[in-house]
Write an enzyme that holds these catalytic residues in place. Sequence first.
Site, PDB file in Angstrom:
ATOM      1  N   SER A   1       0.852  -1.188   0.000  1.00  0.00           N
ATOM      2  CA  SER A   1       0.000   0.000   0.000  1.00  0.00           C
ATOM      3  C   SER A   1       0.892   1.243   0.000  1.00  0.00           C
ATOM      4  CB  SER A   1      -0.915  -0.023   1.224  1.00  0.00           C
ATOM      5  OG  SER A   1      -1.805   1.060   1.196  1.00  0.00           O
TER       6      SER A   1
ATOM      7  N   HIS B   1      -1.052  -1.143  -4.319  1.00  0.00           N
ATOM      8  CA  HIS B   1      -2.348  -0.695  -3.814  1.00  0.00           C
ATOM      9  C   HIS B   1      -2.292   0.809  -3.568  1.00  0.00           C
ATOM     10  CE1 HIS B   1      -6.203  -1.271  -1.818  1.00  0.00           C
ATOM     11  NE2 HIS B   1      -5.774  -0.533  -0.804  1.00  0.00           N
TER      12      HIS B   1
ATOM     13  N   ASP C   1      -4.460   4.026  -2.251  1.00  0.00           N
ATOM     14  CA  ASP C   1      -5.642   4.501  -1.537  1.00  0.00           C
ATOM     15  C   ASP C   1      -5.961   5.934  -1.929  1.00  0.00           C
ATOM     16  OD1 ASP C   1      -6.293   2.243   0.121  1.00  0.00           O
ATOM     17  OD2 ASP C   1      -4.482   2.667   1.271  1.00  0.00           O
TER      18      ASP C   1
ATOM     19  N   MET D   1      -8.482   8.974  -1.034  1.00  0.00           N
ATOM     20  CA  MET D   1      -9.406   9.443  -0.002  1.00  0.00           C
ATOM     21  C   MET D   1      -9.782  10.897  -0.258  1.00  0.00           C
ATOM     22  SD  MET D   1      -7.458   7.919   3.350  1.00  0.00           S
ATOM     23  CE  MET D   1      -6.506   6.387   3.249  1.00  0.00           C
TER      24      MET D   1
ATOM     25  N   HIS E   1      -7.976   2.009  -4.895  1.00  0.00           N
ATOM     26  CA  HIS E   1      -9.019   1.818  -3.891  1.00  0.00           C
ATOM     27  C   HIS E   1      -9.704   3.160  -3.649  1.00  0.00           C
ATOM     28  CE1 HIS E   1      -9.858   0.518   0.578  1.00  0.00           C
ATOM     29  NE2 HIS E   1     -10.958   0.720  -0.111  1.00  0.00           N
TER      30      HIS E   1
ATOM     31  N   MET F   1     -11.813   5.320  -1.818  1.00  0.00           N
ATOM     32  CA  MET F   1     -12.500   5.605  -0.553  1.00  0.00           C
ATOM     33  C   MET F   1     -13.073   7.017  -0.650  1.00  0.00           C
ATOM     34  SD  MET F   1     -10.064   3.848   2.321  1.00  0.00           S
ATOM     35  CE  MET F   1      -8.455   3.990   1.543  1.00  0.00           C
TER      36      MET F   1
ATOM     37  N   MET G   1     -12.089  -4.834   4.826  1.00  0.00           N
ATOM     38  CA  MET G   1     -11.339  -3.848   5.587  1.00  0.00           C
ATOM     39  C   MET G   1     -11.156  -4.345   7.012  1.00  0.00           C
ATOM     40  SD  MET G   1     -10.589  -1.551   3.407  1.00  0.00           S
ATOM     41  CE  MET G   1      -9.813  -0.429   4.581  1.00  0.00           C
TER      42      MET G   1
ATOM     43  N   ASP H   1      -7.278  -5.675   3.948  1.00  0.00           N
ATOM     44  CA  ASP H   1      -6.584  -4.393   4.002  1.00  0.00           C
ATOM     45  C   ASP H   1      -6.748  -3.778   5.386  1.00  0.00           C
ATOM     46  OD1 ASP H   1      -5.440  -1.946   3.522  1.00  0.00           O
ATOM     47  OD2 ASP H   1      -6.917  -1.277   2.050  1.00  0.00           O
TER      48      ASP H   1
END
Length: 219
Positions: free
Chosen positions: A9, A34, A36, A38, A67, A69, A138, A176
């Site tokens: 990540s 990965h 993220d 946000m 990912h 979010m 998660m 994750d």
Amino acid sequence: MRKFLIAPSILAADFSYLKDLLNKLEKEGVDLIHIDVMDGHFVPNITIGPDFVDFVRKNTKIPLDVHLMIENPEDYIEKFIEKGADWIIIHYEATLHHDFLLKKIKNLGRKNGIAVNPSTPVFFLEEVLKYTDLVLVMGVNPGFSGQKIIYETLEKIEKLSELRKKENLSFKIGFDGGVKLDNATEILKKGCDILMIGSGIFNSPDFIEEIKKFKKLRF
């Protein structure tokens, strides 16, 4: 012994030498990176956007799983694919149109995934599993790297593994949040296929050596 994939990540890494870091990850042969994303609304933090994915894509051949979010993921799927995402993971809790978005990602030529927060039960996903390449469990409440794992979430991996077998489906199960060397074997034994690992890799003095240790896990 089942084969499992490792997806560092990148949010937990040191961005000051990102090109060199990506080169090292590629040489080590990690399976995915990965990323993220946000937005400060769906989760209480703000990270990166499409331009960061574009930078990573231009500096590595490793497949990228993005990912999302974020609220309204439908507004950003095409943009992240345009910038180089190989997988797009949406959150169950962020949209009402799960089947539509999962199919859209597939129709755009990418693999899809759906993530579930710790409080979201597995049975909410049953109607969309047939459209899904990946279910991402998660292990922490999303928003910040370095949190401790919520061990009750491991039950979801078992339930998803049972559903996959019962319905003769082929989606992968990812996990994750809070993954470390001392709990990874337990997670894998539950039926997990992909470990998303942030601080469990990048907080170590030598992250490549830490990846090698994960690769040596047997279960």
